[in-house]
Design a protein around this motif. Structure first.
Motif, PDB file in Angstrom:
ATOM      1  N   VAL A   1       0.851  -1.188   0.000  1.00 30.36           N
ATOM      2  CA  VAL A   1       0.000   0.000   0.000  1.00 30.36           C
ATOM      3  C   VAL A   1       0.887   1.238   0.000  1.00 30.36           C
ATOM      4  O   VAL A   1       1.756   1.387   0.858  1.00 30.36           O
ATOM      5  CB  VAL A   1      -0.941   0.020   1.227  1.00 30.36           C
ATOM      6  CG1 VAL A   1      -1.779   1.284   1.237  1.00 30.36           C
ATOM      7  CG2 VAL A   1      -1.831  -1.219   1.233  1.00 30.36           C
ATOM      8  N   THR A   2       0.656   2.108  -0.979  1.00 26.31           N
ATOM      9  CA  THR A   2       1.402   3.356  -1.074  1.00 26.31           C
ATOM     10  C   THR A   2       0.436   4.500  -0.807  1.00 26.31           C
ATOM     11  O   THR A   2      -0.615   4.601  -1.458  1.00 26.31           O
ATOM     12  CB  THR A   2       2.039   3.501  -2.473  1.00 26.31           C
ATOM     13  OG1 THR A   2       2.863   2.352  -2.719  1.00 26.31           O
ATOM     14  CG2 THR A   2       2.887   4.754  -2.556  1.00 26.31           C
ATOM     15  N   LEU A   3       0.795   5.323   0.180  1.00 22.02           N
ATOM     16  CA  LEU A   3      -0.048   6.435   0.604  1.00 22.02           C
ATOM     17  C   LEU A   3       0.658   7.753   0.328  1.00 22.02           C
ATOM     18  O   LEU A   3       1.810   7.941   0.730  1.00 22.02           O
ATOM     19  CB  LEU A   3      -0.339   6.328   2.105  1.00 22.02           C
ATOM     20  CG  LEU A   3      -0.997   5.030   2.573  1.00 22.02           C
ATOM     21  CD1 LEU A   3      -0.975   4.936   4.091  1.00 22.02           C
ATOM     22  CD2 LEU A   3      -2.423   4.948   2.055  1.00 22.02           C
ATOM     23  N   ALA A   4      -0.024   8.671  -0.336  1.00 19.92           N
ATOM     24  CA  ALA A   4       0.528  10.010  -0.572  1.00 19.92           C
ATOM     25  C   ALA A   4       0.557  10.762   0.770  1.00 19.92           C
ATOM     26  O   ALA A   4       0.009  10.310   1.783  1.00 19.92           O
ATOM     27  CB  ALA A   4      -0.319  10.747  -1.593  1.00 19.92           C
TER      28      ALA A   4
ATOM     29  N   GLY B   1       9.023   5.959   4.066  1.00 21.91           N
ATOM     30  CA  GLY B   1       8.143   6.975   4.611  1.00 21.91           C
ATOM     31  C   GLY B   1       7.830   6.769   6.080  1.00 21.91           C
ATOM     32  O   GLY B   1       8.523   6.040   6.793  1.00 21.91           O
ATOM     33  N   THR B   2       6.735   7.402   6.505  1.00 19.86           N
ATOM     34  CA  THR B   2       6.308   7.368   7.909  1.00 19.86           C
ATOM     35  C   THR B   2       4.799   7.182   7.956  1.00 19.86           C
ATOM     36  O   THR B   2       4.067   7.854   7.228  1.00 19.86           O
ATOM     37  CB  THR B   2       6.694   8.685   8.622  1.00 19.86           C
ATOM     38  OG1 THR B   2       8.103   8.899   8.466  1.00 19.86           O
ATOM     39  CG2 THR B   2       6.368   8.624  10.105  1.00 19.86           C
TER      40      THR B   2
ATOM     41  N   GLU C   1       8.436   4.179  11.000  1.00 21.58           N
ATOM     42  CA  GLU C   1       9.250   4.743   9.932  1.00 21.58           C
ATOM     43  C   GLU C   1       9.906   3.628   9.132  1.00 21.58           C
ATOM     44  O   GLU C   1       9.844   2.452   9.504  1.00 21.58           O
ATOM     45  CB  GLU C   1      10.312   5.655  10.536  1.00 21.58           C
ATOM     46  CG  GLU C   1       9.711   6.822  11.304  1.00 21.58           C
ATOM     47  CD  GLU C   1      10.754   7.684  11.986  1.00 21.58           C
ATOM     48  OE1 GLU C   1      11.855   7.175  12.308  1.00 21.58           O
ATOM     49  OE2 GLU C   1      10.466   8.874  12.200  1.00 21.58           O
ATOM     50  N   ARG C   2      10.580   4.014   8.062  1.00 23.33           N
ATOM     51  CA  ARG C   2      11.243   3.051   7.177  1.00 23.33           C
ATOM     52  C   ARG C   2      12.011   2.003   7.985  1.00 23.33           C
ATOM     53  O   ARG C   2      12.790   2.333   8.876  1.00 23.33           O
ATOM     54  CB  ARG C   2      12.205   3.791   6.261  1.00 23.33           C
ATOM     55  CG  ARG C   2      12.881   2.895   5.277  1.00 23.33           C
ATOM     56  CD  ARG C   2      13.804   3.663   4.391  1.00 23.33           C
ATOM     57  NE  ARG C   2      14.360   2.751   3.399  1.00 23.33           N
ATOM     58  CZ  ARG C   2      15.175   3.121   2.467  1.00 23.33           C
ATOM     59  NH1 ARG C   2      15.545   4.369   2.348  1.00 23.33           N
ATOM     60  NH2 ARG C   2      15.630   2.231   1.628  1.00 23.33           N
ATOM     61  N   GLY C   3      11.745   0.734   7.673  1.00 24.92           N
ATOM     62  CA  GLY C   3      12.418  -0.375   8.338  1.00 24.92           C
ATOM     63  C   GLY C   3      11.713  -0.881   9.580  1.00 24.92           C
ATOM     64  O   GLY C   3      12.061  -1.940  10.099  1.00 24.92           O
TER      65      GLY C   3
ATOM     66  N   GLY D   1       2.014  15.198   6.815  1.00 24.71           N
ATOM     67  CA  GLY D   1       3.180  15.752   6.135  1.00 24.71           C
ATOM     68  C   GLY D   1       4.120  14.720   5.540  1.00 24.71           C
ATOM     69  O   GLY D   1       5.172  15.064   5.013  1.00 24.71           O
ATOM     70  N   GLU D   2       3.752  13.442   5.610  1.00 26.77           N
ATOM     71  CA  GLU D   2       4.607  12.348   5.125  1.00 26.77           C
ATOM     72  C   GLU D   2       3.823  11.436   4.195  1.00 26.77           C
ATOM     73  O   GLU D   2       2.610  11.334   4.271  1.00 26.77           O
ATOM     74  CB  GLU D   2       5.106  11.500   6.311  1.00 26.77           C
ATOM     75  CG  GLU D   2       5.892  12.258   7.344  1.00 26.77           C
ATOM     76  CD  GLU D   2       7.297  12.615   6.896  1.00 26.77           C
ATOM     77  OE1 GLU D   2       7.809  11.945   5.968  1.00 26.77           O
ATOM     78  OE2 GLU D   2       7.870  13.548   7.451  1.00 26.77           O
ATOM     79  N   GLY D   3       4.549  10.735   3.341  1.00 23.52           N
ATOM     80  CA  GLY D   3       3.991   9.649   2.552  1.00 23.52           C
ATOM     81  C   GLY D   3       4.418   8.344   3.195  1.00 23.52           C
ATOM     82  O   GLY D   3       5.265   8.337   4.099  1.00 23.52           O
TER      83      GLY D   3
END
Length: 164
Positions: free
Chosen positions: A47-50, A73-74, A87-89, A107-109
């Protein structure tokens, strides 16, 4: 303790270019492997979120755990009544029955690999969500399929406050 014995005898290989993509920005879902392909072992999607986009509203799965691995992202994730920033990882695993939700942090994707185990046929659920997004069926129609997809919608004050 029960042991799930997956019933498949060949590796499942899904090439990125061949994966079905559901939706469009701000939420894109790449369907990777459904339960039927993995002999019931798991169902997985990416899932990719803007920036700041909502993913899934609070819900629970009674028969499956859900794993969220942050590819990039976060994200904010509801786990019970706790809202966790990942966060990433980072990895978050939610046990069966525990309310959870996810969204890109303000403020993050976010780019998230999600694995549900044992697997539940989920691809048609995501196609149903797409039909709702495009106005082809009403949002209330999800209430009719909660048992089929082991997805029961809930309310969460903690989530509402975090996403306000």
């Amino acid at each position: 303790m029960s042991l799930i014995s997956p019933d498949f005898d060949a590796s499942v290989i899904v090439r990125s270019a061949e994966a079905e993509v559901i939706g469009r920005s701000p939420v894109t879902i790449r369907l990777l492997a459904d339960s039927g392909a993995t002999g019931g072992a798991l169902s997985t999607q990416r899932v990719t979120l803007a920036t700041g986009a909502d993913g899934a509203k609070p819900h629970r799965h009674d028969g499956s755990a859900e794993m969220f691995y942050m590819l990039d992202g976060t994200a904010q994730l509801l786990s019970g009544e706790q809202v966790v920033t990942a966060e990433r990882g980072d990895l978050v695993v939610v046990p069966p029955g525990l309310p959870h939700a996810f969204a890109a942090a303000p403020g993050e994707g976010a780019d998230i690999l999600i694995v549900i185990t044992p697997g539940v046929e989920r691809f048609e659920y995501f196609r149903h969500l797409e039909r709702i997004a495009y106005g082809k069926v009403p949002p209330e129609s999800l209430l009719d399929v909660q048992e089929i997809y082991d997805t029961y919608f809930l309310t969460s004050e903690a989530w509402d406050e975090a996403r306000a």
